[in-house]
Each structure stands twice: as structure tokens, then as C-alpha cells.
Design an enzyme around this catalytic site. Structure first.
Site, PDB file in Angstrom:
ATOM      1  N   SER A   1      -9.801   0.232   7.526  1.00 33.88           N
ATOM      2  CA  SER A   1      -9.271   0.282   6.164  1.00 33.88           C
ATOM      3  C   SER A   1      -8.700  -1.018   5.611  1.00 33.88           C
ATOM      4  O   SER A   1      -8.341  -1.071   4.439  1.00 33.88           O
ATOM      5  CB  SER A   1      -8.204   1.379   6.067  1.00 33.88           C
TER       6      SER A   1
ATOM      7  N   LYS B   1       0.837  -1.204   0.000  1.00 33.15           N
ATOM      8  CA  LYS B   1       0.000   0.000   0.000  1.00 33.15           C
ATOM      9  C   LYS B   1       0.870   1.251   0.000  1.00 33.15           C
ATOM     10  O   LYS B   1       1.927   1.288   0.636  1.00 33.15           O
ATOM     11  CB  LYS B   1      -0.929  -0.027   1.218  1.00 33.15           C
TER      12      LYS B   1
ATOM     13  N   SER C   1      -9.417   2.555   3.377  1.00 31.80           N
ATOM     14  CA  SER C   1      -8.526   3.236   2.458  1.00 31.80           C
ATOM     15  C   SER C   1      -7.614   2.294   1.660  1.00 31.80           C
ATOM     16  O   SER C   1      -6.864   2.756   0.795  1.00 31.80           O
ATOM     17  CB  SER C   1      -7.643   4.223   3.237  1.00 31.80           C
TER      18      SER C   1
END
Length: 501
Positions: free
Chosen positions: A176, A76, A152
Site C-alpha cells: 500500500s 494517512k 491503500s
């Protein structure tokens, strides 16, 4: 015999590593397959924002050892630093700042033989439950491109759900990991506070509310990732007791007969979609068929107060990050409207207010502690609504115009400080948390939680079911998840675009 394009996504990370170890395929062949799927699918998904193909190509020509040797994965684009590359956080200022060294968890993935081939899309500063940064554009859900991936870690979830890679890095400060996994039909485990080190660049994220791991298609992959990524490093603020054995081995054991409480009521008294209720009710039936004792019962805590405490942290952390960027030369125009608004609310908060709010986190921990004296786990919907259409995640146009005016004139922070914007804050909070009211409890209490892909809607959209556990209960959660995965397998369920890719 080398894998074909159609065979590659049918294997999880563990299975691909076994094929490499057996000599049935190679790291270079797997990377070639993954890159081909990226080119076929990422233009529609916008899941990968920073390809690392040259770095990956060099890596597959080196000797690789470990439980992920030769397996292509993604990380990520926030927290999970890769030396020499930016962790952009979905923001153009931070996209220019290169990491000086690998994050500990990235180094551990590399030590395990993984081939990191790119970084995944995230909303600006990882602030939202949808993935739509102005810098890179929104990510699209492979089950229906008109719908959100969640956030997210939305880029990671989209890439794994479409079969570009079997596993991708994710982190969870308010849901997330769990939210995008629930939106994309994946398994997602959020570990206990301190289980996975986020250093060395950061000691803790969001007052310790954040935890890092992965989103995956199989329970055993997340268990393996936890084995690889967990453990403290010198300088970490937390050192917690390791498990009695490997998580991968522990996950294969029977969980025993569990007492599980559940609730489908939103803790902030917002509507819960009938499909989310159905997801839990069907899971209750499945759990009872497996011999577990399941009854409707929720922890006794003030959900409205927890939401406000979360928002206080959210505002304050955003303000600190934006101010940090200003010190590096950033301007207000370098941030999106929502980010600037949250920062203004954060600056309007006094330090004593922030500390008082943070101290209340203990109330929620104590409530959960009492609950877990009676129940082994707590089940809810992961999200309160099926993955929403993209436009529903946008700030309404009239509200955006008002916010832009208040920010431009400098009135917003003054009005916030004077308490004149409480209705606006409450409206924004209610609007944002309507879809995701169930996940923040684990974050503020530092406890582990997972989402399991047990339900698809009539429109064929995934809708996960969440299980919360006591601090340090990752092994128990994985055991139950493995049992559910065997009873109601999801590995063969794919979005149509993934099969055509």
C-alpha cells in the site's frame, strides 16, 4: 521573495524546508499555497478526506524547528493517529472514534517541524489496492482521472503527484505504499518490519506485515522521512539495529557494483501486461549502463502458497477488526460488501488453520535469505498492469448479488466453514492479485522494498519498478534509488492537471 503558485510544487519537502530556513518564505506562506492547491485540485482528485486547516493555521503561528520546519504535509487516515481526530479507516464507525494521543510517527513529524494540514483517503479498513471507500468516495489518479490511484495509500499518492504537498504519510501491509506510488509516478519505500514504530495505540499491524513511511517525489525526501520516523519506542514489539549514520547522508553514497536478479513472471501465474514487462526490461538496460550485474533470476518460493497465506491473514484480520467494531455497537450494514465478505471468510477459519498459515511465512523468509546470498537485490514490476480504470476494481454485479444473498441468509460463513466456497475464494484472490502479485513477498518476510518511477506507458500513465532487499537494507535501496534518480530524473514530469492547478 515568496514562492508563487507555479514555483511551490517544483520544490520537494527538503527544498521547501531550506527556503524557510533561509528566510525566503515562511510556514504561513507555504500553508497558504498548499491550501490554494487543495481547493484547485482536490475536488477532482478527492485525495484529502479530512482537512485540518484550522489546526495547521494555529501551528504556523508557533515557533517551528527541525528538518521539516514549516513544510505542509498530509498523513494517512489509518494508523497515523492525530490526537483529538478520528482515524476513520474509510469507515463511518471508526470515523466517530477520536484518537486519544498522537501516533509516535506523527509526533516525530511534528517534532521535526512539519505542518500537518489534513488526512488522506483510503479504502475501507485499508483493505484494497484501489482507493474507493463508500464513506468518502473514490480518489482519482491525477495522470488520468478515470484511472485508479492504487491503494491503500491512494489519497496520499494523488495529493503528492498533483503537487498539493511534497510528501504524505503512507503505510504498506500488502503493497500500500508501493502500489499507489507506482500508479502515480512517485517514489515509495516500504521499510523493514519494526523500523518505524506504529504505537502506542497498536503494537503491530497485520502480524507485523505492515510498515509505515511516506510517498514522495524525491528519494532524499523519503530518506529524510525515514530519519525522522524510524526508531523504537517503549512497549514496541520490535527493536532493530539502527543504520550507521543518517539515511539522508547514506542515500548520497554510491551503491557500488550490485548483483541484481529480476523476474517479470507473476508469482501466481497470472498475466503480466507488456508495459510492465517493458518497464523492467528498460530498467535492466539502465542498470547495466550504470555498471551493475543484472540477470534473470527469482527466489525459489511457492507464489500460490504465499498468496494463500496472505489471504488467510487478510481474512482473519478483517474479521477481528469488524468484530471489534461490533463490540463498539456497529452493525453489519456499517461495512461495505467486500469487508463483510472477507470477515465471513475469516470467521470460518479455525485458529489452528490461521496459526499453521502464519508459520509458513518462515518458508518465504528462508527462501529469500538463500537468494540474497547470491544477489544484492531482486527486481520485478511493482504492479502487473498499468493503473486500471475505476470500474475494473468493482465487484462484478452478479457476484455482488450472490454475496449479498449469502450474507443476508447467513449461509456464507457456513459454506465457507464447510469448504464449499473455495472456487469463489480462489476466483476473488486471482482477480484481486492479478494486478498486484509482486508486493506481498516483502510484507510476509518483513523485508524492505521500494518502487521507483522509471516508466510511463504510451498512454502517459506511470508504472513503477520494484526492488526488494534483505532485511535492514534500506540504505542500499536508497543509494540505488538516488543513482537511478540522477540517471533518469523524474522530478520534472508532471500530470497536466498539476501544471494547470
Amino acid at each position: 521573495m515568496p514562492l508563487t503558485q507555479s514555483e511551490y510544487p517544483q520544490h520537494d519537502a527538503t527544498g521547501l524546508a531550506e527556503r524557510v530556513a533561509a528566510g525566503d518564505t515562511s510556514a504561513s506562506e507555504l500553508l497558504e499555497l498548499a491550501i490554494a492547491r487543495y481547493h484547485a485540485l482536490n475536488p477532482a482528485l478527492n485525495a484529502v478526506c479530512q482537512p485540518m486547516f484550522d489546526i495547521a493555521a494555529e501551528r504556523v503561528n508557533q515557533p517551528l524547528q527541525g528538518p521539516l520546519a514549516g513544510v505542509p504535509i498530509l498523513i494517512k487516515d489509518v494508523i497515523q493517529d492525530y490526537a483529538g481526530l478520528a482515524s476513520s479507516r474509510g469507515n463511518k464507525v471508526y470515523s466517530q472514534i477520536k484518537a486519544k494521543q498522537h501516533a509516535h510517527l506523527v509526533q516525530r513529524l511534528l517534532d521535526a517541524g512539519a505542518v500537518i494540514m489534513g488526512k488522506t483517503n483510503t479504502p475501507e479498513l485499508a483493505l484494497k489496492g484501489v482507493t474507493d471507500p463508500a464513506l468518502f468516495g473514490r480518489s482519482n489518479n491525477p495522470w488520468n482521472l478515470a484511472h485508479t490511484t492504487g491503494g491503500s495509500s491512494g489519497g496520499s499518492a494523488a495529493a503528492v503527484a498533483a503537487g498539493i504537498v511534497p510528501m504524505a504519510g503512507a503505510n504498506d501491509g500488502g503493497g500500500s505504499i508501493r502500489i499507489p506510488a507506482a500508479c502515480c509516478g512517485l517514489f515509495g519505500l516500504r521499510p523493514s518490519r519494526g523500523r518505524v514504530s506504529v504505537g502506542p495505540a497498536i503494537g503491530e499491524v497485520w502480524e507485523g506485515a505492515n510498515s509505515d513511511l511516506v510517498v514522495s517525489r524525491s528519494v532524499r525526501d523519503s530518506a529524510l522521512a525515514l530519519d525522522i520516523m524510524s526508531g523504537s519506542n517503549p512497549g514496541d514489539p520490535f527493536v532493530i539495529q539502527p543504520p550507521n549514520g543518517s539515511y539522508r547522508e547514506l542515500a548520497q553514497r554510491e551503491p557500488g557494483r550490485l548483483r541484481i536478479g529480476y523476474s517479470t513472471r507473476s508469482p501466481v501465474d497470472t498475466p503480466v501486461h507488456p508495459e510492465a514487462v517493458t518497464a523492467v526490461e528498460r530498467s535492466v538496460e539502465l542498470l547495466r549502463s550504470l555498471g551493475h550485474e543484472v540477470e534473470e533470476a527469482a527466489p525459489d518460493y511457492d507464489g500460490q502458497q504465499l498468496a494463500r497465506c496472505f489471504l488467510d491473514m487478510y481474512f482473519g484480520q478483517t474479521a477481528a477488526t469488524v468484530d471489534e467494531a461490533h463490540a463498539l455497537g456497529a452493525k453489519d450494514k456499517d461495512f461495505e460488501l467486500l469487508t463483510r465478505t472477507l470477515a465471513a471468510f475469516g470467521r470460518a477459519m479455525s485458529s489452528s488453520q490461521y496459526i499453521r498459515s502464519h508459520r509458513q511465512w518462515n518458508d518465504f523468509s528462508q527462501s529469500l535469505g538463500r537468494y540474497y546470498q547470491q544477489y544484492d537485490l531482486f527486481m520485478t514490476p511493482t504492479i502487473a498492469h498499468p493503473p486500471m480504470r475505476h470500474e475494473r476494481g468493482d465487484i462484478p454485479r452478479k457476484q455482488a448479488q450472490v454475496l449479498e444473498l449469502l450474507l443476508a441468509t447467513g449461509l456464507l460463513p457456513l459454506m465457507a466453514r464447510w469448504g464449499l466456497l473455495e472456487n469463489m475464494v480462489n476466483d476473488m484472490a486471482r482477480r484481486n492479485l492479478t494486478y498486484v502479485p509482486f508486493t506481498q513477498l516483502a510484507n510476509l518476510t518483513g523485508t524492505p522494498a521500494m518502487t521507483v518511477p522509471l516508466h510511463w506507458t504510451e498512454q502517459d500513465l506511470p508504472l513503477g519498478v520494484q526492488f526488494n532487499g534483505p532485511f535492514g537494507s534500506e540504505a542500499l535501496l536508497l543509494q540505488l534509488a538516488s543513482q537511478l534518480e540522477q540517471a533518469q530524473p523524474w522530478a520534472g514530469r508532471w500530470p497536466a492537471m498539476a501544471l494547470s492547478g
